[in-house]
Design a protein around this motif. Structure first.
Motif, PDB file in Angstrom:
ATOM      1  N   GLU A  27     -16.340 -14.040  25.289  1.00 32.36           N
ATOM      2  CA  GLU A  27     -16.584 -13.528  23.936  1.00 32.36           C
ATOM      3  C   GLU A  27     -17.411 -12.250  23.962  1.00 32.36           C
ATOM      4  OE1 GLU A  27     -18.204 -15.076  19.572  1.00 32.36           O
ATOM      5  OE2 GLU A  27     -18.078 -16.474  21.254  1.00 32.36           O
ATOM      6  N   TYR A  30     -15.105  -9.542  24.907  1.00 33.35           N
ATOM      7  CA  TYR A  30     -14.231  -9.301  23.756  1.00 33.35           C
ATOM      8  C   TYR A  30     -14.948  -8.430  22.720  1.00 33.35           C
ATOM      9  CZ  TYR A  30     -11.413 -10.610  19.621  1.00 33.35           C
ATOM     10  OH  TYR A  30     -10.637 -10.607  18.494  1.00 33.35           O
ATOM     11  N   THR A  79      -4.869  -7.169  19.428  1.00 34.43           N
ATOM     12  CA  THR A  79      -5.744  -8.122  20.104  1.00 34.43           C
ATOM     13  C   THR A  79      -6.534  -8.973  19.129  1.00 34.43           C
ATOM     14  OG1 THR A  79      -6.034  -6.481  21.848  1.00 34.43           O
ATOM     15  CG2 THR A  79      -7.515  -8.358  21.877  1.00 34.43           C
ATOM     16  N   ARG A  80      -7.070  -8.333  18.099  1.00 35.27           N
ATOM     17  CA  ARG A  80      -8.062  -8.990  17.244  1.00 35.27           C
ATOM     18  C   ARG A  80      -7.548  -9.392  15.879  1.00 35.27           C
ATOM     19  NH1 ARG A  80     -12.616  -7.154  20.022  1.00 35.27           N
ATOM     20  NH2 ARG A  80     -14.099  -7.676  18.385  1.00 35.27           N
ATOM     21  N   GLN A  88      -8.614 -13.180   6.494  1.00 30.08           N
ATOM     22  CA  GLN A  88      -7.781 -12.870   7.660  1.00 30.08           C
ATOM     23  C   GLN A  88      -6.376 -12.499   7.205  1.00 30.08           C
ATOM     24  OE1 GLN A  88      -9.290 -13.339  10.910  1.00 30.08           O
ATOM     25  NE2 GLN A  88      -7.641 -12.020  11.585  1.00 30.08           N
ATOM     26  N   GLU A  91      -3.523 -12.831  12.375  1.00 31.32           N
ATOM     27  CA  GLU A  91      -4.281 -13.220  13.556  1.00 31.32           C
ATOM     28  C   GLU A  91      -3.995 -12.275  14.724  1.00 31.32           C
ATOM     29  OE1 GLU A  91      -6.445 -15.646  13.830  1.00 31.32           O
ATOM     30  OE2 GLU A  91      -6.188 -16.541  11.839  1.00 31.32           O
ATOM     31  N   GLU A  95      -6.240 -15.206  22.073  1.00 32.18           N
ATOM     32  CA  GLU A  95      -7.116 -16.266  21.583  1.00 32.18           C
ATOM     33  C   GLU A  95      -8.266 -16.473  22.568  1.00 32.18           C
ATOM     34  OE1 GLU A  95      -4.727 -19.703  21.078  1.00 32.18           O
ATOM     35  OE2 GLU A  95      -3.448 -18.822  19.529  1.00 32.18           O
ATOM     36  N   GLU A  98     -12.509 -21.782  23.893  1.00 34.13           N
ATOM     37  CA  GLU A  98     -13.544 -22.461  23.127  1.00 34.13           C
ATOM     38  C   GLU A  98     -14.289 -23.465  24.000  1.00 34.13           C
ATOM     39  OE1 GLU A  98     -11.632 -24.261  19.819  1.00 34.13           O
ATOM     40  OE2 GLU A  98     -11.102 -22.358  18.858  1.00 34.13           O
ATOM     41  N   SER A 160      -3.563 -21.810  31.785  1.00 35.48           N
ATOM     42  CA  SER A 160      -2.618 -21.840  30.676  1.00 35.48           C
ATOM     43  C   SER A 160      -1.769 -23.106  30.700  1.00 35.48           C
ATOM     44  CB  SER A 160      -1.699 -20.611  30.731  1.00 35.48           C
ATOM     45  OG  SER A 160      -0.704 -20.701  29.739  1.00 35.48           O
ATOM     46  N   ASP A 166       2.532 -17.702  26.719  1.00 29.64           N
ATOM     47  CA  ASP A 166       1.506 -16.682  26.949  1.00 29.64           C
ATOM     48  C   ASP A 166       2.119 -15.364  27.395  1.00 29.64           C
ATOM     49  OD1 ASP A 166      -0.670 -18.103  26.165  1.00 29.64           O
ATOM     50  OD2 ASP A 166      -1.265 -18.752  28.168  1.00 29.64           O
ATOM     51  N   LYS A 169       3.498 -13.635  24.430  1.00 28.40           N
ATOM     52  CA  LYS A 169       2.406 -13.015  23.669  1.00 28.40           C
ATOM     53  C   LYS A 169       1.983 -11.699  24.306  1.00 28.40           C
ATOM     54  CE  LYS A 169       0.202 -17.197  21.804  1.00 28.40           C
ATOM     55  NZ  LYS A 169      -1.040 -18.020  21.837  1.00 28.40           N
ATOM     56  N   LYS A 318      -9.069 -16.166  31.802  1.00 30.09           N
ATOM     57  CA  LYS A 318      -9.047 -15.770  30.400  1.00 30.09           C
ATOM     58  C   LYS A 318      -9.938 -14.570  30.097  1.00 30.09           C
ATOM     59  CE  LYS A 318      -6.077 -18.830  29.259  1.00 30.09           C
ATOM     60  NZ  LYS A 318      -4.682 -18.389  29.083  1.00 30.09           N
TER      61      LYS A 318
END
Length: 353
Positions: A27, A30, A79-80, A88, A91, A95, A98, A160, A166, A169, A318
């Motif tokens: 994060e 990011y 990306t964001r 929003q 998206e 991602e 988490e 993944s 993926d 994406k 990631k």
């Protein structure tokens, strides 16, 4: 100098991998990427502008600002996503990983030392552990609790679960900046009153080449490699990585140029110039004229660094996700300036043949 045993190297690599898996670390990367990407674009734009003859620098600066501005904006949007006044709109493609709240609760219930408990609490508070701390935590799980896999409850594995999804994406993520670069190139041409219609076909052909050769077909190759490993039921991360990279080199690097050139000659050229006719239809002719439209060069080969990153992302790294827009932006910039082999680069002169 003493040579470390293989076991020590593997152990260190495992700790480093877990260190990079931390959701809070990903994060932070990011969050830093908009400033990094923007700063890099500004720096390169200034450098490229100063390479032009003095009397052409203003024109080059405007074009660079347009191409790079559109490229950065589209890469960040892809990306964001887009959020306006807290709502929003859409998206982002990437991602963020988490933390595992249930896993953390399970670990807290274990008889941890005070030091280990404090480190787990820091993870629960979205703090980043140092490499040394990750190592100590893993050692405690292994030596005191006899379960080294508990570390995945604290720092979730990032592998993944849907590699093909993926890769799809990532193909979309690569397409959006390329389209943004082309749009920026057109706007830049208009701003400096160049004949944008004359230069537009080169932008489309270069964009097609960049996207197919350096992004999409490489992801297809990686997907074929992953599929082969699934069929053979190979679970080794190293073997899967090698298989996907082999697919990237085979489909993307070798076949990508031929396919991109074939599309450029047979579909894009006639689309923009009615006097252009299909030059070759057969596969034999396509191979014979492989490099007649646009041949691979050193920078194109180096751009396959993003394929290594893409495979790494799908393999579970990631932290690479936030970095991918920067790698794809190189292809987007080249599409925006309409660079073609055998032509003078716009950084050298404003004349485009």
């Amino acid at each position: 100098m003493p040579i470390l045993p293989v076991s020590s190297f593997k152990s260190g690599a495992k700790v480093f991998g877990k260190y990079l898996d931390q959701p809070a670390l990903v994060e932070k990367l990011y969050d830093a990427m908009p400033a990094v990407l923007t700063g890099t674009a500004v720096g390169y734009g200034m450098y490229d502008t100063m390479q032009a003859p003095k009397e052409q620098r203003k024109k080059r600066a405007v074009k660079n600002a347009s191409v790079l501005g559109f490229t950065v904006a589209s890469a960040l949007l892809a990306t964001r996503g887009l959020k306006i006044k807290g709502k929003q709109i859409f998206e982002g493609i990437i991602e963020l990983p988490e933390k595992d709240s249930e896993g953390l609760k399970e670990v807290f219930a274990k008889p941890l030392s005070q030091k280990a408990k404090a480190m787990v609490e820091r993870v629960a508070e979205d703090k980043v552990l140092k490499f040394k701390e990750v190592k100590e935590l893993m050692q405690e799980f292994k030596n005191n609790l006899k379960d080294e896999n508990l570390v995945s409850k604290v720092i979730p594995d990032a592998e993944s679960e849907a590699p093909f999804a993926d890769l799809l994406k990532l193909s979309w993520l690569g397409l959006i900046p390329v389209l943004g670069g082309i749009a920026g190139g057109v706007v830049g041409d208009k701003l400096v009153k160049d004949d944008w219609k004359k230069q537009f076909p080169d932008k489309v052909k270069e964009g097609t080449y960049q996207y197919l050769n350096n992004i999409a077909l490489c992801n297809v190759g990686a997907g074929l490699g992953a599929l082969t490993m699934n069929v053979l039921n190979v679970k080794s991360k190293t073997a899967r990585f090698v298989a996907m990279m082999t697919g990237v080199l085979g489909v993307g690097l070798v076949a990508g140029s031929a396919i991109a050139n074939f599309i450029g000659k047979n579909y894009i050229n006639p689309l923009f110039d009615k006097n252009k006719k299909v030059e070759h239809k057969s596969f034999k002719d396509m191979v014979k004229n492989l490099n007649s439209e646009r041949h691979p060069e050193a920078l194109d080969v180096s751009l396959h660094l993003d394929d290594v990153a893409s495979v790494g992302f799908v393999s579970g790294l990631k932290w690479i996700g936030p970095v991918l827009p920067m790698l794809y932006s190189v292809s987007a910039y080249r599409a925006g300036i309409g660079y073609r082999n055998g032509r003078v680069e716009p950084s050298k002169t404003e004349k485009v043949n």
